[in-house]
Scaffold this active site. Structure first.
Site, PDB file in Angstrom:
ATOM      1  N   LYS A  58       0.819  -1.213   0.000  1.00 20.22           N
ATOM      2  CA  LYS A  58       0.000   0.000   0.000  1.00 20.22           C
ATOM      3  C   LYS A  58       0.858   1.271   0.000  1.00 20.22           C
ATOM      4  O   LYS A  58       2.061   1.226   0.272  1.00 20.22           O
ATOM      5  CB  LYS A  58      -0.926  -0.034   1.212  1.00 20.22           C
ATOM      6  CG  LYS A  58      -1.957  -1.179   1.180  1.00 20.22           C
ATOM      7  CD  LYS A  58      -2.914  -1.065   2.354  1.00 20.22           C
ATOM      8  CE  LYS A  58      -3.973  -2.151   2.317  1.00 20.22           C
ATOM      9  NZ  LYS A  58      -4.956  -1.972   3.415  1.00 20.22           N
ATOM     10  N   PHE A 107     -15.291   4.305   7.049  1.00 17.08           N
ATOM     11  CA  PHE A 107     -13.915   4.630   6.670  1.00 17.08           C
ATOM     12  C   PHE A 107     -13.676   4.534   5.164  1.00 17.08           C
ATOM     13  O   PHE A 107     -12.547   4.689   4.702  1.00 17.08           O
ATOM     14  CB  PHE A 107     -12.923   3.722   7.413  1.00 17.08           C
ATOM     15  CG  PHE A 107     -13.140   2.236   7.183  1.00 17.08           C
ATOM     16  CD1 PHE A 107     -12.638   1.600   6.060  1.00 17.08           C
ATOM     17  CD2 PHE A 107     -13.846   1.479   8.111  1.00 17.08           C
ATOM     18  CE1 PHE A 107     -12.842   0.251   5.838  1.00 17.08           C
ATOM     19  CE2 PHE A 107     -14.053   0.115   7.904  1.00 17.08           C
ATOM     20  CZ  PHE A 107     -13.541  -0.489   6.759  1.00 17.08           C
ATOM     21  N   ARG A 115      -2.158 -14.402   4.488  1.00 11.98           N
ATOM     22  CA  ARG A 115      -2.902 -13.736   5.571  1.00 11.98           C
ATOM     23  C   ARG A 115      -2.115 -13.866   6.883  1.00 11.98           C
ATOM     24  O   ARG A 115      -2.082 -12.939   7.693  1.00 11.98           O
ATOM     25  CB  ARG A 115      -4.297 -14.353   5.748  1.00 11.98           C
ATOM     26  CG  ARG A 115      -5.214 -14.248   4.539  1.00 11.98           C
ATOM     27  CD  ARG A 115      -5.788 -12.896   4.287  1.00 11.98           C
ATOM     28  NE  ARG A 115      -6.573 -12.364   5.367  1.00 11.98           N
ATOM     29  CZ  ARG A 115      -7.221 -11.191   5.293  1.00 11.98           C
ATOM     30  NH1 ARG A 115      -7.164 -10.454   4.180  1.00 11.98           N
ATOM     31  NH2 ARG A 115      -7.923 -10.741   6.299  1.00 11.98           N
ATOM     32  N   THR A 154      -5.504  -7.126  10.746  1.00 10.02           N
ATOM     33  CA  THR A 154      -5.805  -5.838  10.098  1.00 10.02           C
ATOM     34  C   THR A 154      -5.311  -4.665  10.945  1.00 10.02           C
ATOM     35  O   THR A 154      -4.710  -3.723  10.432  1.00 10.02           O
ATOM     36  CB  THR A 154      -7.338  -5.709   9.894  1.00 10.02           C
ATOM     37  OG1 THR A 154      -7.808  -6.881   9.234  1.00 10.02           O
ATOM     38  CG2 THR A 154      -7.679  -4.481   9.077  1.00 10.02           C
ATOM     39  N   ARG A 160       2.485  -6.530   9.147  1.00  7.90           N
ATOM     40  CA  ARG A 160       1.789  -5.401   9.765  1.00  7.90           C
ATOM     41  C   ARG A 160       2.386  -5.046  11.131  1.00  7.90           C
ATOM     42  O   ARG A 160       2.449  -3.876  11.494  1.00  7.90           O
ATOM     43  CB  ARG A 160       0.292  -5.692   9.838  1.00  7.90           C
ATOM     44  CG  ARG A 160      -0.355  -5.523   8.451  1.00  7.90           C
ATOM     45  CD  ARG A 160      -1.736  -6.088   8.396  1.00  7.90           C
ATOM     46  NE  ARG A 160      -2.472  -5.670   7.197  1.00  7.90           N
ATOM     47  CZ  ARG A 160      -3.618  -6.198   6.827  1.00  7.90           C
ATOM     48  NH1 ARG A 160      -4.158  -7.178   7.522  1.00  7.90           N
ATOM     49  NH2 ARG A 160      -4.229  -5.770   5.734  1.00  7.90           N
ATOM     50  N   ASN A 199      -2.076   0.157   6.815  1.00  7.73           N
ATOM     51  CA  ASN A 199      -1.543  -1.108   7.342  1.00  7.73           C
ATOM     52  C   ASN A 199      -0.695  -1.873   6.327  1.00  7.73           C
ATOM     53  O   ASN A 199      -0.582  -3.096   6.385  1.00  7.73           O
ATOM     54  CB  ASN A 199      -2.674  -1.957   7.935  1.00  7.73           C
ATOM     55  CG  ASN A 199      -3.746  -2.281   6.933  1.00  7.73           C
ATOM     56  OD1 ASN A 199      -3.636  -1.929   5.761  1.00  7.73           O
ATOM     57  ND2 ASN A 199      -4.777  -2.964   7.383  1.00  7.73           N
ATOM     58  N   HIS A 223      -2.261  -5.457   1.481  1.00 10.62           N
ATOM     59  CA  HIS A 223      -3.546  -6.131   1.257  1.00 10.62           C
ATOM     60  C   HIS A 223      -3.257  -7.552   0.804  1.00 10.62           C
ATOM     61  O   HIS A 223      -2.306  -7.783   0.055  1.00 10.62           O
ATOM     62  CB  HIS A 223      -4.351  -5.430   0.144  1.00 10.62           C
ATOM     63  CG  HIS A 223      -5.466  -6.290  -0.379  1.00 10.62           C
ATOM     64  ND1 HIS A 223      -6.706  -6.345   0.224  1.00 10.62           N
ATOM     65  CD2 HIS A 223      -5.506  -7.193  -1.409  1.00 10.62           C
ATOM     66  CE1 HIS A 223      -7.462  -7.229  -0.429  1.00 10.62           C
ATOM     67  NE2 HIS A 223      -6.756  -7.744  -1.427  1.00 10.62           N
TER      68      HIS A 223
HETATM   69  P1  GDP Z   1      -7.941  -6.880   5.622  1.00 10.42           P
HETATM   70  O1  GDP Z   1      -8.527  -7.981   4.801  1.00 10.42           O
HETATM   71  O2  GDP Z   1      -7.123  -7.371   6.786  1.00 10.42           O
HETATM   72  O3  GDP Z   1      -7.163  -5.872   4.786  1.00 10.42           O
HETATM   73  O4  GDP Z   1      -9.148  -6.083   6.302  1.00 10.42           O
HETATM   74  P2  GDP Z   1     -10.617  -5.665   5.784  1.00 10.42           P
HETATM   75  O5  GDP Z   1     -10.971  -6.366   4.527  1.00 10.42           O
HETATM   76  O6  GDP Z   1     -11.525  -5.789   6.955  1.00 10.42           O
HETATM   77  O7  GDP Z   1     -10.473  -4.099   5.487  1.00 10.42           O
HETATM   78  C1  GDP Z   1      -9.887  -3.642   4.301  1.00 10.42           C
HETATM   79  C2  GDP Z   1      -9.017  -2.452   4.591  1.00 10.42           C
HETATM   80  O8  GDP Z   1      -9.819  -1.366   5.044  1.00 10.42           O
HETATM   81  C3  GDP Z   1      -8.008  -2.667   5.722  1.00 10.42           C
HETATM   82  O9  GDP Z   1      -6.819  -3.299   5.318  1.00 10.42           O
HETATM   83  C4  GDP Z   1      -7.749  -1.236   6.168  1.00 10.42           C
HETATM   84  O10 GDP Z   1      -6.801  -0.593   5.320  1.00 10.42           O
HETATM   85  C5  GDP Z   1      -9.098  -0.592   5.980  1.00 10.42           C
HETATM   86  N1  GDP Z   1      -9.834  -0.563   7.256  1.00 10.42           N
HETATM   87  C6  GDP Z   1     -10.493  -1.590   7.862  1.00 10.42           C
HETATM   88  N2  GDP Z   1     -11.052  -1.190   9.016  1.00 10.42           N
HETATM   89  C7  GDP Z   1     -10.749   0.138   9.140  1.00 10.42           C
HETATM   90  C8  GDP Z   1     -11.042   1.134  10.115  1.00 10.42           C
HETATM   91  O11 GDP Z   1     -11.707   0.888  11.120  1.00 10.42           O
HETATM   92  N3  GDP Z   1     -10.536   2.385   9.870  1.00 10.42           N
HETATM   93  C9  GDP Z   1      -9.802   2.684   8.755  1.00 10.42           C
HETATM   94  N4  GDP Z   1      -9.349   3.933   8.562  1.00 10.42           N
HETATM   95  N5  GDP Z   1      -9.515   1.773   7.816  1.00 10.42           N
HETATM   96  C10 GDP Z   1      -9.960   0.525   8.004  1.00 10.42           C
END
Ligand code: GDP
Length: 138
Positions: free
Chosen positions: A9, A57, A85, A91, A102, A112, A115
């Site tokens: 990212k 968000f 993963r 996350t 991370r 973070n 992806h």
């Molecule tokens: P991942 O699969 O671990 O990347 O997590 P998710 O699919 O749940 O979320 C996708 C992306 O959205 C995450 O990697 C973060 O960059 C972002 N994200 C998720 N939750 C939050 C949050 O509560 N706040 C913010 N700013 N970004 C978030």
């Protein structure tokens, strides 16, 4: 062998961490079988994260993903999706295990660093958004 889709990212490319993150990926036994650096358009980021459209968000996420270039990748390994993963970590970096990407590099839950696809089905969809078959060399 299976494949997953990865993005390094903007927070990672901005801090010149491409090589350091790739080292963690490769040391974990994942092979980088396709890779390119691109700048996502707003439309591309909105489509990619469409599943999160209703989340509070979403605007911030799209803004962050388009702020700087990203590196998109296809990774190959046995059980590539769950393996990556695990290497990525949770996350929220505060909850990520020691040694994960991370934990090592992420700035916050939003920034973070990486992806990774969450299923084989989504991996195939995401890979096809960025790579043709000819660009993936295993
Ligand atoms: P991942 O699969 O671990 O990347 O997590 P998710 O699919 O749940 O979320 C996708 C992306 O959205 C995450 O990697 C973060 O960059 C972002 N994200 C998720 N939750 C939050 C949050 O509560 N706040 C913010 N700013 N970004 C978030």
């Amino acid at each position: 062998m299976s494949r997953t889709f990865s993005i390094l990212k903007p927070d990672a490319t901005r801090r010149n961490l491409t090589g350091k993150i790739n080292a963690v990926i490769e040391e974990a036994g994942l092979r980088i079988v396709a890779q390119k650096r691109v700048k996502l358009s707003t439309a591309q980021a909105e489509a990619f994260y469409g599943v999160h459209k209703e989340r509070p968000f979403f605007g911030e996420l799209v803004g962050q993903m388009t702020a700087e270039p990203v590196v998109v990748q296809v990774l190959e390994a046995d059980d590539a999706v769950p393996k990556y993963r695990e290497v990525m970590g949770a996350t929220n970096p505060e909850q990520a295990d020691e040694g994960t990407i991370r934990k090592l590099f992420a700035l916050s839950i939003g920034e973070n660093s990486v992806h990774g696809s969450d299923s084989d089905e989504n991996a195939a969809i995401e890979i096809a958004q960025f790579f043709t078959d000819a660009e993936i060399v295993g």
